[in-house]
Design an enzyme around this catalytic site. Sequence first.
Site, mmCIF file in Angstrom:
data_model
loop_
_atom_site.group_PDB
_atom_site.id
_atom_site.type_symbol
_atom_site.label_atom_id
_atom_site.label_comp_id
_atom_site.label_asym_id
_atom_site.label_seq_id
_atom_site.Cartn_x
_atom_site.Cartn_y
_atom_site.Cartn_z
ATOM 1 N N GLY A 195 -1.488 -4.702 11.059
ATOM 2 C CA GLY A 195 -0.210 -4.092 11.411
ATOM 3 C C GLY A 195 0.276 -4.478 12.803
ATOM 4 N NE ARG A 209 3.085 4.293 15.098
ATOM 5 C CZ ARG A 209 2.623 4.814 13.960
ATOM 6 N NH1 ARG A 209 2.700 6.112 13.744
ATOM 7 N NH2 ARG A 209 2.071 4.051 13.048
HETATM 8 C C1 UD1 Z 1 -0.987 5.575 7.454
HETATM 9 C C2 UD1 Z 1 -0.622 6.236 6.131
HETATM 10 C C3 UD1 Z 1 -0.506 7.742 6.374
HETATM 11 C C4 UD1 Z 1 -1.804 8.279 6.928
HETATM 12 C C5 UD1 Z 1 -2.227 7.522 8.169
HETATM 13 C C6 UD1 Z 1 -3.618 7.898 8.553
HETATM 14 C C7 UD1 Z 1 0.724 4.612 4.894
HETATM 15 C C8 UD1 Z 1 2.065 4.223 4.458
HETATM 16 N N1 UD1 Z 1 0.631 5.706 5.656
HETATM 17 O O1 UD1 Z 1 0.077 5.802 8.333
HETATM 18 O O2 UD1 Z 1 -0.201 8.407 5.157
HETATM 19 O O3 UD1 Z 1 -1.678 9.649 7.224
HETATM 20 O O4 UD1 Z 1 -2.234 6.096 7.924
HETATM 21 O O5 UD1 Z 1 -4.000 7.320 9.773
HETATM 22 O O6 UD1 Z 1 -0.248 3.946 4.535
HETATM 23 N N2 UD1 Z 1 -1.430 -2.397 8.495
HETATM 24 C C9 UD1 Z 1 -1.473 -3.695 8.018
HETATM 25 N N3 UD1 Z 1 -0.331 -4.297 7.616
HETATM 26 C C10 UD1 Z 1 0.878 -3.662 7.614
HETATM 27 C C11 UD1 Z 1 0.929 -2.337 8.080
HETATM 28 C C12 UD1 Z 1 -0.232 -1.739 8.513
HETATM 29 O O7 UD1 Z 1 -2.544 -4.308 7.986
HETATM 30 O O8 UD1 Z 1 1.853 -4.288 7.203
HETATM 31 C C13 UD1 Z 1 -2.665 -1.746 8.977
HETATM 32 C C14 UD1 Z 1 -2.590 -1.362 10.446
HETATM 33 O O9 UD1 Z 1 -3.118 -2.393 11.248
HETATM 34 C C15 UD1 Z 1 -3.436 -0.097 10.506
HETATM 35 C C16 UD1 Z 1 -3.370 0.477 9.114
HETATM 36 O O10 UD1 Z 1 -2.849 -0.525 8.274
HETATM 37 O O11 UD1 Z 1 -4.778 -0.384 10.842
HETATM 38 C C17 UD1 Z 1 -2.473 1.708 9.048
HETATM 39 O O12 UD1 Z 1 -1.168 1.367 9.465
HETATM 40 P P1 UD1 Z 1 -0.299 2.331 10.372
HETATM 41 O O13 UD1 Z 1 1.005 1.691 10.597
HETATM 42 O O14 UD1 Z 1 -1.058 2.786 11.526
HETATM 43 O O15 UD1 Z 1 -0.098 3.561 9.359
HETATM 44 P P2 UD1 Z 1 0.256 5.053 9.759
HETATM 45 O O16 UD1 Z 1 1.684 5.133 10.116
HETATM 46 O O17 UD1 Z 1 -0.720 5.569 10.714
HETATM 47 CA CA CA Z 2 -2.322 4.669 11.917
#
Ligand code: UD1
Ligand code: CA
Length: 456
Positions: A11, A15
């Site tokens: 991701g 933030r």
């Molecule tokens: C996510 C969950 C949320 C949960 C929370 C818990 C989703 C849509 N939401 O939200 O329900 O409560 O985690 O911590 O899943 N990532 C990728 N590729 C992307 C986007 C993200 O690899 O395109 C990875 C990020 O690096 C990260 C993880 O997925 O390690 C979670 O992504 P993040 O954007 O932090 O999700 P949250 O908004 O925290």
């Molecule tokens: Ca997260």
Amino acid sequence: MQTSAIILAGGAGKRMQSKTNKVLHNLCGRPVVEHVINACQETGISRFYVVIGRDASQVRERLGDDYTYVLQEEQLGTGHAALQVKPYYQHEPHVFVLCGDAPLITGATLKRMQQIHLEQNADVTLLTAIFPEPGDYGRVLRDANGQVCGLVEVKDATLEQQAITEINAGFYCFRARELFQALEQLTNDNAQGEYYLTDVIQTIYQAGGRVASCTLDDNNESLGINDRVRLAEAEKVLRQRIRNRLMLAGVTFLQPETCLVDAGVSIGQDTVIYPGVILEGNTTIGRDCVIGPNTRLVDCQVGAGVSIEFSVARQSTLGDNCVVGPYAYLRPRTELAAGVKVGTFVELKNSQVGAGSKIPHQSYVGDATIGAGVNVGAGTIFVNYDGRDKYRSVVEDGAFIGCNSNLVSPVHIGQDAYVAAGSTVTKDVPQDALAVARSRQENKEGWVARRRQRIP
Ligand code: UD1
Ligand code: CA
């Protein structure tokens, strides 16, 4: 159970406000994502698919070659990230999907999830937690029978849904076939225009699949590092866990909350850690040591019975029963054999010191090999640098270096030789010899009285 794990680490992490991917930020001596992998390893998972995107090559380099890396070219959401694994996926019937930014998860919890998943013959088992103020976590939706029927992100939630206190911790155990099938049906029709992994739960539920859940006892385990406030919170929790583990294994901490110990540090029984101690990296400390107060050790190997106070050491090795400080600085590649004393305001670098030798006061020892039983007098300086190159000096066993000497490297001091105090030694000193390299003292009798007469 044959299980593998998909770790989402690609991701953008906006933030975090950082030039570095958040999963690489240092947390107690390891990148955030490595803590998640370590928890999996505790449960016996050995096949990992790490989804990388932002700073992909850095993540790969940091974590090493033990995992299958899957590149997510564009950061289109957690569901899109997980789907990228499909072409590479091997045959394990069950797969964990874990957020790489939630480092406080424990092996015990993953095991509990696995157990529930199997016992309930579930298609997906998700980890939830109850938070009175659930902030930005996704909310868990349950049907009239109390079964989980979906997840909703806060940005898409109605006010009523926002009031739900059960949250999605971001850890799931799936039947692999069901996961990939559901992922292919995802759309990005939501507030963030992303493919949400969380939507898969509803898809599986609506297709008549079995959705099980496991609720955390310790909410801290769900902590996701979205920003640096969360990073600091996670650090606090993890530091305490590390200290508690060590205390239960027989280490005494005085004012434990003032000490920072990294995850990879080991400390032997009956060692006492005074306040203000920072132990970093792969530092190991033996039994019966007294460390601190106010001491920082980075990647050091410390034997048993060692005492170190008010000092800093990096990449150094200290044998049993060494005494260091107060106010010593051991720089990389310092190696002290057993029973060495390094005293006040002494700096060492890239030097070996033999058993029982003493460097008690105000010295600089750089690029030197010092034998056993050597006494290096107060204020001795190893002059190792001529402004262009560095040179090594050798001091053989039993030699005695008088106070305030300069050993101009390269120079060799033979066994049991003496160097007179105040000498600037530029030539080798043979075994058993005394080197005097200073101008002789001359006393001018009556000089003061004559001066008094001249200048009354
Ligand atoms: C996510 C969950 C949320 C949960 C929370 C818990 C989703 C849509 N939401 O939200 O329900 O409560 O985690 O911590 O899943 N990532 C990728 N590729 C992307 C986007 C993200 O690899 O395109 C990875 C990020 O690096 C990260 C993880 O997925 O390690 C979670 O992504 P993040 O954007 O932090 O999700 P949250 O908004 O925290
Ligand atoms: Ca997260």
